[in-house]
Design an enzyme around this catalytic site. Structure first.
Site, short mmCIF file in Angstrom:
data_model
loop_
_atom_site.label_atom_id
_atom_site.label_comp_id
_atom_site.label_asym_id
_atom_site.label_seq_id
_atom_site.Cartn_x
_atom_site.Cartn_y
_atom_site.Cartn_z
N HIS A 199 9.24 -7.81 20.24
CA HIS A 199 8.38 -9.00 20.34
C HIS A 199 9.10 -10.23 20.86
O HIS A 199 8.49 -11.10 21.47
CB HIS A 199 7.68 -9.26 19.02
N ARG A 306 -2.33 -12.97 19.95
CA ARG A 306 -1.56 -12.42 18.82
C ARG A 306 -1.53 -13.47 17.72
O ARG A 306 -0.69 -14.37 17.73
CB ARG A 306 -0.14 -12.07 19.25
N ARG A 342 -6.86 -11.00 18.01
CA ARG A 342 -6.45 -9.82 17.26
C ARG A 342 -6.07 -10.27 15.85
O ARG A 342 -5.28 -11.21 15.71
CB ARG A 342 -5.25 -9.16 17.92
N GLU A 440 -3.64 2.28 19.43
CA GLU A 440 -2.18 2.27 19.54
C GLU A 440 -1.53 3.30 18.62
O GLU A 440 -0.32 3.37 18.49
CB GLU A 440 -1.61 0.87 19.31
N ASN A 463 2.27 -0.51 23.93
CA ASN A 463 3.63 -0.68 23.39
C ASN A 463 3.81 0.21 22.17
O ASN A 463 4.79 0.94 22.04
CB ASN A 463 3.87 -2.13 22.97
N ASP A 464 2.84 0.11 21.26
CA ASP A 464 2.93 0.94 20.06
C ASP A 464 2.55 2.38 20.36
O ASP A 464 3.19 3.32 19.87
CB ASP A 464 2.03 0.38 18.95
N ARG A 474 10.58 1.00 19.01
CA ARG A 474 10.55 -0.03 20.06
C ARG A 474 11.80 -0.89 20.08
O ARG A 474 12.11 -1.53 21.08
CB ARG A 474 9.36 -0.97 19.83
N CYS A 511 -3.73 -3.97 26.93
CA CYS A 511 -3.02 -5.23 26.64
C CYS A 511 -1.56 -5.00 26.31
O CYS A 511 -0.85 -5.94 25.97
CB CYS A 511 -3.72 -6.00 25.54
#
Ligand code: PEP
Ligand code: MG
Length: 590
Positions: A199, A306, A342, A440, A463-464, A474, A511
């Site tokens: 992140h 986020r 989100r 995800e 990403n996840d 990650r 996203c």
């Protein structure tokens, strides 16, 4: 600071995380635990020990006041109040009294005695039932750390003490570290650990700060003040770069700038392919302060807000009013463009400071929707704030880390409960606000047909999804090379998600970070993505490229790529396709 060429040049290679080239002095940021010295004093040394203590108190007071003033001017008085509490802890007369008595009686050095006393205080407060008192533990921890630093005489490695225009060098950077950084003060950052989707990297991309991660031992090779060059395009860091190297990178940077200017020429044109297929390009943001960029790049909306960014900056759980203020500002500024909030996704590498925090740091643990469903008080406050902001714009809500129907239904039931409460209180909201789920987790990816029946839209959090599909953490630099968006397993999964969602008539946006990767845009368009959301800084290039792309050719590419076995072949094919679409510009862009 060293002159170029006066020391041997060292080149280290990591993962390119956020584009751009910068050159400047390093600031090595260590979050090491303190080693507290422990020794006996002579009777005659005791008074001098108290003088040291007083001096350290003065320095600590000045530090806390400086941070307080900075936070007050950047984030507001409300956020700065925590530092008033820190000053009270620092100057607590009972604590000081206990420390001085301990020094006189034990004749041990001041650092040791101070540490002993604060540890007792922390143990006492941790055992309290009352949440407010429990929270005091973090205040004591923060203050004692600062004071001990000053007593021991260590160089203060707070990011707040960094010189202007430095490059941060760190083993890792947590989102709280990055949230506390003065965005105008640092040129770039590099870390020993981390992957492309940690992140802090995502944040660097949205702030347009060059970053290279996964360098393994940069913090051992670089010292504060060393001149370093960071190439965030190719993931290279050069320590003590020579004049020739600087010249070479200066040329690269100016070519990139020309290219950026070219990309910006299509910004106010529609987000559509050459044959007119619409593909809204939206921004991922974490706070209202990033909204100016959304407008600058003419984004078609906010595809991912986020919300945890607000919580991290706040160092805790903001009230409904504080959240509403932020969400409402974003919703209104979007002027009718969609804004997808989100709900809170903490846990993993996003941990809120303080003993109140219950989400855990495992990516597979107690995070995101799992955390929210178990802490309904926190979740309800957020749902109410989002709902209330829906009267002033085109607001949508989505839930992160949905693993299956049960969680989705429970989250939706809480949303309904929030609506009922607001209705009773006569507070307005948009009753038709759209609800979505992030895809995800592999279990969600495999049950799109079930989930799609109960949502208005889906959003792919690659990403996840990739980390879980491939079992690659990650953040772990040792396995970062295995994180592979071009893996056939990923491509097949994406294709199947789009196909199933579309059979159910539900749109799917993307996203995760691949949405902003120019190599993947053709693939995502060809598979049928309904929108892409990315760091605003990446949007101009994506739009320029999209407008040169033909849907039919993108679909042909998908067909071809799905037959390939090796991710490297896939990437080569994507690269080749990208170059063909881009034409001569590709030579510089590549
Ligand atoms: C994702 O997982 O792709 C995503 C967009 O969410 P985050 O990066 O915040 O986990
Ligand atoms: Mg995610």
């Amino acid at each position: 600071m060293t002159q170029p060429g006066s020391q041997d040049e060292i080149i280290i290679k990591g993962i390119a995380a956020s584009p751009g080239v910068v050159h400047g002095p390093a600031f090595v940021y260590q979050r090491n635990e303190l080693e507290i010295p422990h020794y006996k004093l002579e009777e005659t040394e005791i008074e001098a020990e108290f003088e040291r203590f007083e001096q350290a108190m003065l320095e600590t007071r000045a530090e806390i006041t400086a941070v307080r003033n900075k936070v007050a001017s950047n984030l507001g008085e409300g956020e700065a109040r925590i530092f008033d509490a820190h000053l009270m802890v620092l100057e607590d007369s009972a604590l000081i009294e206990e420390v001085t008595t301990e020094v006189r009686e034990s004749r041990f050095n001041i650092e040791h005695c101070y540490n002993e006393v604060v540890q007792r205080y922390m143990a006492f407060f941790s055992s309290m039932e009352d949440d407010y008192l429990k929270e005091r533990v973090t205040d004591i921890q923060d203050v004692s750390r600062r004071l001990l630093h000053n007593l021991i005489g260590l160089q203060n490695t707070d990011l707040g003490h960094m010189e202007r225009n430095s490059i941060v060098v760190s083993t890792d950077l947590t989102p709280s570290d990055t949230a506390n950084l003065d965005r105008h003060k640092f040129l770039g950052f590099i870390t020993d650990t981390g992957g492309q989707t940690s992140h802090s990297v995502i944040m660097a991309r949205s702030l347009q700060i060059p970053a290279v991660v996964s360098l393994h031992d940069a913090t051992h090779k670089i010292r504060t003040g060393d001149m370093i060059l960071v190439d965030g395009y190719d993931g290279i860091v050069v320590i003590h770069p020579t004049e020739e190297r600087l010249f070479q990178f200066g040329k690269l940077a100016s070519e990139r700038q020309k290219l950026d200017a070219l990309y910006r020429t299509s910004l106010d044109l529609p987000s559509e392919s050459l044959d007119g297929t619409k593909l809204p390009l939206m921004s991922n943001i974490e706070g209202m302060d990033e909204f100016a960029q959304v407008d600058q790049v003419c984004a078609d909306g906010v595809g991912l807000f986020r919300t945890e960014g607000l919580f991290l900056r706040h160092h805790g759980y903001p009230t409904e009013e504080q959240q509403f203020e932020e969400y409402d500002a974003v919703a209104s500024s979007a002027m009718g463009r969609p804004v997808i909030f989100r709900t809170l996704d903490i846990g993993g590498d996003k941990i809120i400071d303080g003993p109140n925090q219950v989400a855990d740091s495992s990516f597979m643990g107690f995070r995101a929707i799992r955390f929210c469903l178990e802490t309904p008080d926190i979740f309800m406050v957020q749902l109410r704030a989002i709902l209330r902001s829906s009267t002033h714009g085109n607001v949508k809500v989505m839930f992160p880390m949905i693993s299956g129907l049960d969680e989705l239904r429970r989250a939706k039931a809480m949303l309904e409960q929030a609506k009922t409460e607001l209705k009773k209180e006569g507070k307005p909201f948009d009753d038709t606000m759209q609800v979505g789920a992030m895809i995800e987790i592999p279990s969600a990816a495999l049950t799109i047909d079930l989930l799609a029946k109960e949502v208005d839209f889906l959003s792919l959090g690659t990403n996840d999804l990739i980390q879980y599909l491939m079992a690659v953490d990650r953040l772990n630099d040792r396995v970062a090379h295995l994180y592979e968006p071009a893996h056939p397993a990923v491509l097949r999964t994406l294709k199947q998600i789009f196909d199933q969602a579309h059979s159910a008539g539900v749109p799917v946006g993307v996203c995760g970070e691949i949405a902003g990767d120019p190599l993947f845009v053709s693939l995502l368009l060809g598979m049928g993505a309904d929108s892409l959301s990315m760091a605003s800084a990446l949007l101009p290039e994506l739009k320029y490229f999209l407008r040169k792309l033909h849907l039919k050719r993108a679909q042909g590419l998908v067909e071809a790529v799905l037959k390939l076995e090796d991710p490297n072949e896939v990437k080569a094919r994507l690269q080749h396709f990208h170059e063909q679409v881009l034409g001569p510009v590709a030579v510089i862009a590549g």
